[in-house]
Design an enzyme around this catalytic site. Structure first.
Site, short mmCIF file in Angstrom:
data_model
loop_
_atom_site.label_atom_id
_atom_site.label_comp_id
_atom_site.label_asym_id
_atom_site.label_seq_id
_atom_site.Cartn_x
_atom_site.Cartn_y
_atom_site.Cartn_z
N GLU A 36 -34.90 -9.93 18.78
CA GLU A 36 -35.36 -9.22 17.58
C GLU A 36 -36.87 -9.24 17.45
O GLU A 36 -37.52 -10.22 17.85
CB GLU A 36 -34.76 -9.90 16.34
CG GLU A 36 -33.26 -9.91 16.34
CD GLU A 36 -32.66 -10.83 15.29
OE1 GLU A 36 -31.60 -10.50 14.76
OE2 GLU A 36 -33.25 -11.89 14.99
N ASP B 59 -26.29 -14.73 10.61
CA ASP B 59 -27.55 -13.99 10.51
C ASP B 59 -27.60 -12.82 11.48
O ASP B 59 -28.67 -12.41 11.91
CB ASP B 59 -28.74 -14.95 10.75
CG ASP B 59 -28.69 -15.63 12.11
OD1 ASP B 59 -27.69 -15.45 12.84
OD2 ASP B 59 -29.65 -16.33 12.47
P1 NAD Z 1 -27.56 -24.77 17.73
O1 NAD Z 1 -26.75 -24.03 18.72
O2 NAD Z 1 -28.62 -25.70 18.18
O3 NAD Z 1 -26.59 -25.63 16.76
C1 NAD Z 1 -25.41 -25.13 16.19
C2 NAD Z 1 -24.43 -26.28 16.00
O4 NAD Z 1 -23.29 -25.78 15.30
C3 NAD Z 1 -23.92 -26.87 17.31
O5 NAD Z 1 -24.18 -28.27 17.32
C4 NAD Z 1 -22.42 -26.56 17.31
O6 NAD Z 1 -21.65 -27.56 17.93
C5 NAD Z 1 -22.16 -26.47 15.81
N1 NAD Z 1 -20.96 -25.71 15.42
C6 NAD Z 1 -20.52 -24.53 15.94
N2 NAD Z 1 -19.38 -24.16 15.28
C7 NAD Z 1 -19.13 -25.10 14.37
C8 NAD Z 1 -18.12 -25.26 13.36
N3 NAD Z 1 -17.13 -24.38 13.21
N4 NAD Z 1 -18.17 -26.37 12.58
C9 NAD Z 1 -19.15 -27.29 12.72
N5 NAD Z 1 -20.13 -27.19 13.64
C10 NAD Z 1 -20.12 -26.11 14.44
O7 NAD Z 1 -28.17 -23.66 16.75
P2 NAD Z 1 -29.40 -23.80 15.75
O8 NAD Z 1 -30.68 -23.48 16.43
O9 NAD Z 1 -29.28 -25.09 15.00
O10 NAD Z 1 -29.10 -22.58 14.79
C11 NAD Z 1 -27.99 -22.62 13.91
C12 NAD Z 1 -27.77 -21.25 13.36
O11 NAD Z 1 -28.84 -20.93 12.46
C13 NAD Z 1 -27.76 -20.13 14.41
O12 NAD Z 1 -26.69 -19.27 14.13
C14 NAD Z 1 -29.08 -19.41 14.22
O13 NAD Z 1 -29.00 -18.06 14.58
C15 NAD Z 1 -29.26 -19.60 12.72
N6 NAD Z 1 -30.66 -19.50 12.26
C16 NAD Z 1 -30.85 -18.90 11.07
C17 NAD Z 1 -32.11 -18.80 10.55
C18 NAD Z 1 -32.33 -18.17 9.21
O14 NAD Z 1 -33.48 -17.94 8.84
N7 NAD Z 1 -31.30 -17.91 8.44
C19 NAD Z 1 -33.22 -19.29 11.29
C20 NAD Z 1 -32.99 -19.94 12.49
C21 NAD Z 1 -31.67 -20.04 12.98
#
Ligand code: NAD
Length: 342
Positions: A56, A227
């Site tokens: 993006e 997101d």
């Molecule tokens: P990451 O992959 O490092 O961590 C995600 C974690 O979620 C993993 O440890 C995984 O095991 C766990 N997980 C997956 N499904 C699960 C469930 N059903 N129950 C419990 N745990 C579960 O990802 P990250 O970098 O920490 O990002 C997390 C999310 O936040 C991503 O989807 C990313 O796109 C989003 N994000 C959003 C924003 C925003 O501004 N809203 C900004 C950055 C990242």
């Protein structure tokens, strides 16, 4: 010359200043920019979707400064040894269009996302909130915890991740920093007794990591992982339980939890709460929901906050990013000059 902050200098800045202090101050900077929401030229982000994930571009501008961020989201990356989210960003001078500042934003995005979550929760959560449930303990998680402690005083965490190693990693990082962390066996257990629930999981799917039955009166829900189109975290019934707050409605309609409901489902852009034109939490039993997708103003604020923080220090390097011929009309003439060897 364009100023530049790379990963090593970003890590030095975080170490010197402290992540909690950075995010507490950044929350104020982001709030300040949300308060002048109408002075920005806004658009939803430009996304390129593939089966692997999304890439993006997030542009934004006010009268003086233009910013954009390049960011990806690849949920299957950790299993292949890569991170889910990486990013870099640029500030440019609106008056001549020159890029003036370039920075790594993988770390900065985690800082700004958590600062935004805490900034919103400061207004919407019950003031006595002390316990947060965290569903998902991946890359964003510790940043979220530290920002919530810095801004709201949250120091009790109830954590659930499908991957026990992620929970162990979070405990390793946060227990020495003075948090009480309770590992939980399910999202339902984590949410029990929590004042705030943060969902930060990553799966390119319509998931239900938090069930309606897990949500109790008075909770504030900080949903950051849903997101992207086709990527949500909450049981849609939760959205009916209380007011839903969003960053920029046109973008959240495409990417947020509210994909799961009708296109006219009522939401409030959070800046309206800050400027008093819309209510926030109206009573202590109310459930408030922040459907966060991440908006370009937060990157704009974070980049400017970083730039101010490193200005004049050894943490900023310079890059010869812009070709600047002596005669601005004779770009080709530069190619006739002897090129420095080195
Ligand atoms: P990451 O992959 O490092 O961590 C995600 C974690 O979620 C993993 O440890 C995984 O095991 C766990 N997980 C997956 N499904 C699960 C469930 N059903 N129950 C419990 N745990 C579960 O990802 P990250 O970098 O920490 O990002 C997390 C999310 O936040 C991503 O989807 C990313 O796109 C989003 N994000 C959003 C924003 C925003 O501004 N809203 C900004 C950055 C990242």
């Amino acid at each position: 010359m364009t100023s530049y902050v790379g990963v090593v200098d970003m890590l030095r800045w975080i170490a010197q200043t402290g992540p909690e202090r950075i995010m507490t101050e950044m929350a104020d900077a982001i709030e300040g920019d949300f308060r002048r929401w109408e002075s920005f030229d806004k658009t939803h982000r430009v996304a390129s979707h593939t089966p692997f994930g999304v890439i993006e571009l997030m542009p934004i501008s006010d009268a003086d400064v233009y910013a954009f961020k390049y960011v990806n989201g690849h949920p299957f990356n950790p299993a292949r040894g890569f991170q889910t989210v990486t990013a870099f960003g640029v500030l440019a001078d609106v008056h001549n269009g020159y890029p003036v500042f370039l920075a790594e934003m993988t770390l900065l995005t985690a800082l700004r996302t958590a600062a935004t979550s805490a900034m919103v929760a400061r207004t919407l959560a019950r003031p006595e909130a002390r316990t947060m449930a965290m569903i998902g303990a991946g890359s964003q998680a510790e940043f979220q915890a530290l920002a919530f402690r810095g801004v709201l005083g949250i120091d009790h965490l109830r954590v659930y991740d499908v991957d026990p190693a992620a929970t162990e990693k979070l405990m390793r990082n946060l227990v020495p920093r003075g948090f009480e962390v309770i590992p939980c066996a399910s999202a339902a257990e984590a949410a029990r007794g929590a004042d705030i629930v943060t969902t930060c999981t990553a799966d390119k799917a319509v998931a239900r990591v938090l069930a309606d039955s897990n949500v109790a009166p008075g909770m504030h829900i900080n949903a950051i992982g849903g997101d992207c189109p086709g990527k949500t975290e909450l049981d849609p019934a939760i959205l009916e339980r209380g007011p839903v707050f969003v960053e920029y409605e046109p973008q959240t309609r495409i990417e947020g939890e509210i994909q799961a409901v009708e296109p006219d489902f009522p939401v409030t852009e959070f800046w309206r709460v800050l400027n008093g034109s819309a209510p926030g939490r109206t009573h202590s039993e109310q459930i408030t929901i922040f459907d966060s997708v991440g908006f370009a103003i937060e990157d704009f604020s974070a980049l400017r906050h970083l730039r101010a923080g490193v200005a004049g220090t050894q943490l900023e390097q310079t890059l010869d990013l812009v070709a600047s011929p002596e005669d601005p009309k004779d770009l080709f003439g530069m190619t006739n000059l002897p090129v420095p060897v080195g």
